[in-house]
Design a protein around this motif. Structure first.
Motif, short mmCIF file in Angstrom:
data_model
loop_
_atom_site.label_atom_id
_atom_site.label_comp_id
_atom_site.label_asym_id
_atom_site.label_seq_id
_atom_site.Cartn_x
_atom_site.Cartn_y
_atom_site.Cartn_z
N ALA A 394 0.83 -1.21 0.00
CA ALA A 394 0.00 0.00 0.00
C ALA A 394 0.86 1.25 0.00
N GLN A 395 1.94 1.24 0.77
CA GLN A 395 2.84 2.39 0.81
C GLN A 395 3.46 2.65 -0.57
N THR A 396 3.89 1.58 -1.21
CA THR A 396 4.50 1.72 -2.54
C THR A 396 3.51 2.29 -3.54
N LEU A 397 2.30 1.75 -3.56
CA LEU A 397 1.29 2.22 -4.51
C LEU A 397 0.85 3.65 -4.21
N ARG A 398 0.73 3.98 -2.93
CA ARG A 398 0.37 5.36 -2.59
C ARG A 398 1.43 6.34 -3.09
N ALA A 399 2.69 5.94 -2.97
CA ALA A 399 3.78 6.80 -3.44
C ALA A 399 3.72 6.98 -4.95
N HIS A 400 3.51 5.87 -5.70
CA HIS A 400 3.44 5.97 -7.16
C HIS A 400 2.22 6.79 -7.60
N LEU A 401 1.07 6.54 -6.98
CA LEU A 401 -0.15 7.26 -7.34
C LEU A 401 -0.02 8.75 -7.01
N PRO A 511 -7.46 6.87 1.09
CA PRO A 511 -7.07 8.25 1.41
C PRO A 511 -6.38 8.96 0.24
N THR A 512 -5.48 8.24 -0.44
CA THR A 512 -4.79 8.84 -1.60
C THR A 512 -5.75 9.04 -2.75
N VAL A 513 -6.69 8.10 -2.94
CA VAL A 513 -7.67 8.22 -4.02
C VAL A 513 -8.57 9.44 -3.79
N ARG A 514 -9.06 9.61 -2.55
CA ARG A 514 -9.93 10.76 -2.25
C ARG A 514 -9.18 12.08 -2.47
N GLN A 515 -7.94 12.11 -2.02
CA GLN A 515 -7.14 13.32 -2.25
C GLN A 515 -6.90 13.51 -3.75
N GLY A 516 -6.71 12.40 -4.46
CA GLY A 516 -6.48 12.46 -5.90
C GLY A 516 -7.68 12.98 -6.67
#
Length: 784
Positions: A394-401, A511-516
Motif C-alpha cells: 500500500a505504501q509503494t502504490l500510494r507513493a506511485h499514485l 485516502p490517496t484516491v480521495r485526495q487524488g
C-alpha cells in the motif's frame, strides 16, 4: 498518382513452444522479416512456452514485396539465440484474405536452403540452328545475397544447369534452365544462396532478354512433418494496396466533409451521422482514425470531435453510460489522444513508469494472492507476515499514485492547445446536457473517461505498446502496474461507491484516491479554462517549439583516410532529427550542432555487419554545402532502434531531389568497396535503396491524400446503404441516379456525396490498374 502498400501486423501470442533452456522453458521473442529484411523485433517474454506479446505494427513498403516471415527465437544471454521456428506468409496468401489473415499458424523448421534473398543479373539469348537451337546464359552480377559466413559475407559462385549438364552455355532441346547461386566454403559443404528457373520455351519466343531476377528457395526436397511439434503463433496480418490520386481529385470529398463539420448541429448536415450509422463495429476504429487525421490536417479536429460529442449526448439519457460504448465519438477521441497527445503522455507518465520498472518491488493488495517471503539479514531470516506485505504494498502504490497525480497537476501548460480546447468543448457540452447539482461530477467524469480510462490507464498497464518502455514488464512489475492502473481508474471515476465496491481490498489506497479526486478536479478545471485567443497563442508558441521527429543517443563514425574501420572507433553522441536537419550534441541538454541538412540527404540505409564488426549500423548518404557526396555511419543499440531511425530519416527526406536508387551496403576500405569489390568510390551502388520501407509511428506527418483515399474506399464499401438512404430521402429515386434538375428534389449533402463517389470511381477506372507492378526488366516466366 502513386501506389501505396502497407502491412498491418499484430503478433498476438504463441503456444506450446519447445523448451530451449535447461530449465525446461524458453525466453521467446519474434523477428519479422519482409523479403528477408528484418524490420521488427518484439520484446522478449521471459521463462514461458506460451508467450503473449500483443504488439501491433504498420509497415509501409513497395507493392513489389514477396513475403513476410515471422521467426520465433529464444534469447540467450551467454550464447547465440536459438531459432525455434517460423511462419511465412506470401503476398498472394495475405492478399487472398480480403479482411486479412487472422488465426493460428503452425511453426515450421527453418531450412537453410529456404533462407534466400537477393537478385541476380542475367542476359539470356536463343538462336535457332539447323538441327537445334543454341542457348547462351551470361551471368553478370548479383546483389543483396544472403550472408552465409561468420563474418557476415558470402563467397558466391554460380552453377547453370540445363538438360542434366552443369556449365556456362549449353545446347539441346527446349526445357527449363536453372541458374543456382552458391556460397563456397573451404572446410564444409557449400551453402545454397538461391536459384532462378527459366522457361526456355518462352525464351525462344522473345529470343533475348536481360534483367534482374529474384532468387527463389529450393523447395524440391521433401519437408519434414514437424508441423505442430514446434508450437503455434497467433497472428493478424492485413495488406492494404491503394492507388492514391493527385490531391485535386479528393478536394470535392474533403470540402464536402469539412462543410458538414463546420455546420455542426446547426445546419441540415447528415453525412457524419450517416457514416457512423453505416460503419460496422469491426472497422469503426480504422474509419475513426482516418476521419480524425483528415480533419486534423484541415484544422477541424476539435470541431469534428465536438460534433460527435453532441451527437452522442443527444441520444444518451443515462449519465453512467456516457461515452462508455465503442461509438465513433469514443474511437475518434482515442485516436486523437494518441496522435496529438502522445508526447504529453510520455512527459507525465514516463518518469513514474521508469521508477516502477527500476524498483521491481513485490506489490500485492489482494490477500488471496499474497506471497509471504523471508526478510532480514543473513542468518536472521524470518517469514514476513501477510499484514507486512499488504502495508508495504500500500505504501509503494500510494507513493506511485501520489507522484503521478502531482505530475498531472503540474502539466496543464504542457498539454497541447488542441487537446485542451477539445476537452473544453467536451466539458461544456456535457454540462449543458446534464445541468444541476446532482450531475456536478458528470462533466469531470466525461473528461476522465478519455484521459484516464482510455489513455493513461492502458499506457500504465502496457507501457511497451505506448512506447514508454522497450521491453514488456515481468510478472512482478506487471502486477504493480495493473494495481496502479486500477487506482488511476478509481480516481478517474471520482471515487464512486460503485467503483469502490468492485474490489474491497483496494481500501488501503482510499485516502490517496480521495485526495487524488480533488487534485484531478482542480487539474481539469484549469485544463479546460482556455479561451479562443489563449488557444491560438499557445498553439503558436508550441508550433515554434516543434518537437523533434526522432531523438536519442547514437554512436557515430565518419570515415577518414584509408585505415581499417573498427567498431571501437564509434563515439557516443546525442542526436536530434527535426524537419530541418540532423543535429548532435554531447548530452541532451548541450548546445546542438547541425550535422546534415535535411534537404541534402540522398539515402538512409543499413550497413553490412562485416563492415565494422558489429550490428545495427546505418549510413546516411548526403551532400555537403559544396555538393560533394559524404557518408555518416551511425550505430544503434538494437534492430528496432535501427529501423525506427531509418524510417524517420526516410520519411522526412522522401520529397528530396536527387534521392539515390542504389547504394553500397559495405564501406570503402583501402581502394575498393567491401561489399562488391568495386574500385570506383563514387560509382553506382551494388544494391537498391529502400526509401519506401518505413514504420508507421504516432508522430508521422499527416498524409492528406492517403486519408482521403481511405475514406473514399470505406464509403465505396457502404455505397449500397448510402443509396438506400438516398432513396428514402428522395422518395424512391432509382439507384445510381443523382437528381440534378432544378424542378426535382434539391441536391442535398448525401446526393453530393454520391456524385463525388461516382467521380472518384471514374478517376480510378481511368488510372492504371491498381495491381502491384511486375518485377522490373523481367519478362520471363519464373518458376520455383
Amino acid at each position: 498518382m502513386a501506389k501505396r502498400s502497407s502491412l498491418y501486423i499484430r503478433i498476438v501470442e504463441g503456444k506450446n513452444l519447445p523448451a530451449k533452456d535447461i530449465t525446461g522453458s524458453s525466453d521467446p521473442y519474434c523477428i519479422v522479416k519482409v523479403d528477408n529484411e528484418p524490420i521488427i523485433r518484439t520484446a522478449t517474454v521471459w521463462k514461458t512456452l506460451c508467450p503473449f506479446w500483443g504488439e501491433e505494427y504498420q509497415v509501409h513498403l513497395p507493392p513489389t514485396f514477396h513475403a513476410v516471415a515471422f521467426y520465433v527465437m529464444d534469447e540467450d544471454a551467454l550464447s547465440r539465440d536459438d531459432v525455434i521456428g517460423k511462419v511465412c506468409l506470401t503476398r498472394d496468401t495475405i492478399a487472398s484474405h480480403p479482411k486479412g489473415f487472422s488465426g493460428w499458424a503452425h511453426l515450421t523448421e527453418v531450412d537453410p536452403d529456404e533462407e534466400v534473398q537477393g537478385e541476380i543479373h542475367l542476359r539470356l539469348e536463343v538462336w535457332p540452328g539447323a538441327r537445334a537451337c543454341r542457348l547462351r546464359c551470361s551471368v553478370l552480377e548479383a546483389r543483396d545475397l544472403a550472408p552465409k559466413d561468420r563474418n557476415g559475407t558470402s563467397d558466391p559462385f554460380v552453377r547453370v544447369r540445363y538438360k542434366g549438364r552443369t556449365r556456362e552455355t549449353s545446347e539441346g532441346a527446349m526445357e527449363a534452365l536453372c541458374v543456382e547461386a552458391w556460397d563456397w566454403d573451404l572446410v564444409s559443404r557449400n551453402d545454397f544462396l538461391g536459384k532462378v528457373v527459366i522457361d526456355v520455351q518462352r525464351l525462344r519466343v522473345v529470343q533475348q532478354e536481360e534483367g534482374w531476377f529474384r532468387l527463389q528457395p529450393d523447395q524440391s526436397k521433401s519437408r519434414r512433418h514437424d508441423e505442430g511439434n514446434l508450437g503455434s503463433l497467433q497472428l493478424e496480418v492485413r495488406l492494404r494496396d491503394e492507388t492514391v490520386l493527385p490531391s485535386s481529385y479528393y478536394q470535392p470529398l474533403v470540402h464536402l466533409l469539412c462543410h458538414e463539420v463546420k455546420l455542426g448541429m446547426q445546419g441540415p448536415g447528415q453525412l457524419i451521422p450517416l457514416i457512423e450509422e453505416t460503419t460496422s463495429t469491426e472497422c469503426r476504429q480504422d474509419v475513426a482514425t482516418n476521419l480524425l487525421k483528415l480533419f486534423l490536417g484541415q484544422g477541424l479536429a476539435k470541431d469534428f470531435l465536438d460534433l460527435l460529442f453532441q451527437l452522442e449526448l443527444s441520444r444518451t439519457s443515462e449519465t453512467n453510460t456516457l461515452f462508455r460504448s465503442n461509438s465513433l465519438a469514443s474511437k475518434s477521441m482515442e485516436s486523437f489522444l494518441k496522435v496529438a497527445g502522445m508526447q504529453y503522455l510520455h512527459g507525465v507518465l514516463g518518469p513514474i513508469i521508469n521508477k516502477v520498472f527500476e524498483e521491481k518491488k513485490y506489490v500485492e493488495l489482494d490477500p488471496s494472492k499474497v506471497e509471504v517471503k523471508d526478510v532480514g539479514c543473513s542468518g536472521l531470516h524470518r517469514p514476513q507476515t501477510e499484514a507486512e506485505v499488504l502495508e508495504q504494498s500500500a505504501q509503494t502504490l500510494r507513493a506511485h499514485l501520489g507522484a503521478l497525480l502531482s505530475a498531472l497537476s503540474r502539466s496543464v501548460r504542457a498539454c497541447p492547445a488542441v487537446v485542451r480546447a477539445t476537452f473544453r468543448q467536451l466539458f461544456r457540452r456535457v454540462r449543458e446536457r446534464f445541468p444541476g447539482a446532482q450531475h456536478e461530477n458528470v462533466p469531470f467524469i466525461a473528461v476522465t473517461s478519455f484521459l484516464c480510462l482510455r489513455f493513461f490507464s492502458p499506457a500504465i498497464m502496457s507501457p511497451k505498446l505506448f512506447h514508454l518502455r522497450e521491453r514488456h514488464a515481468d510478472a512482478r512489475t506487471s502486477r504493480t502496474l495493473l494495481l496502479l492502473a486500477k487506482a488511476v481508474q478509481n480516481v478517474g471515476n471520482m471515487d464512486t461507491p460503485a467503483s469502490r465496491a468492485k474490489e474491497a481490498w483496494m481500501e488501503p489506497l482510499q485516502p490517496t484516491v480521495r485526495q487524488g479526486v480533488a487534485q484531478l478536479k482542480d487539474f481539469i478545471t484549469k485544463l479546460v479554462d482556455i479561451e479562443e485567443k489563449d488557444e491560438l497563442d499557445l498553439q503558436r508558441t508550441l508550433s515554434l517549439q516543434a518537437p523533434p521527429v526522432k531523438e536519442g543517443p547514437l554512436f557515430i563514425h565518419r570515415t577518414k583516410g584509408k585505415g581499417p574501420l573498427m567498431s571501437s572507433s564509434f563515439k557516443k553522441l546525442y542526436f536530434s532529427l527535426t524537419t530541418e536537419a540532423l543535429s548532435f550534441a554531447k548530452t541532451p541538454s548541450s548546445k546542438k550542432s547541425a550535422l546534415i541538412k535535411l534537404a541534402n540527404i540522398r539515402a538512409a540505409e543499413k550497413v553490412e555487419e562485416k563492415s565494422f564488426g558489429g550490428s545495427h549500423v546505418m549510413q546516411v548518404i548526403y551532400t555537403d554545402d559544396a555538393g560533394r557526396p559524404q557518408t555518416a555511419y551511425l550505430q544503434c543499440k538494437c534492430v528496432n532502434e535501427l529501423n525506427q531511425w531509418l524510417s524517420a530519416l526516410r520519411k522526412v527526406s522522401i520529397n528530396n531531389t536527387g534521392l539515390l536508387g542504389s547504394y553500397h551496403p559495405g564501406v570503402f576500405r583501402g581502394d575498393k568497396w567491401s561489399c562488391c569489390h568495386q574500385k570506383e568510390k563514387t560509382g553506382q551502388g551494388c544494391d537498391k535503396t529502400r526509401s519506401r520501407v518505413t514504420l508507421q509511428e504516432w508522430n508521422d506527418p499527416l498524409d492528406h491524400d492517403l486519408e482521403a483515399q481511405l475514406i473514399y474506399r470505406h464509403l465505396l464499401g457502404v455505397e449500397a446503404m448510402l443509396w438506400e438512404r438516398h432513396r428514402e430521402l428522395s422518395g424512391g429515386a432509382e439507384a445510381g441516379t443523382v437528381p440534378t434538375s432544378p424542378g426535382k428534389v434539391p441536391e442535398d449533402s448525401l446526393a453530393r456525396l454520391l456524385r463525388v463517389l461516382q467521380d472518384l470511381r471514374e478517376a480510378h477506372s481511368s488510372s492504371p490498374a491498381g495491381s502491384p507492378p511486375s518485377e522490373p526488366n523481367c519478362l520471363l516466366e519464373l518458376q520455383t
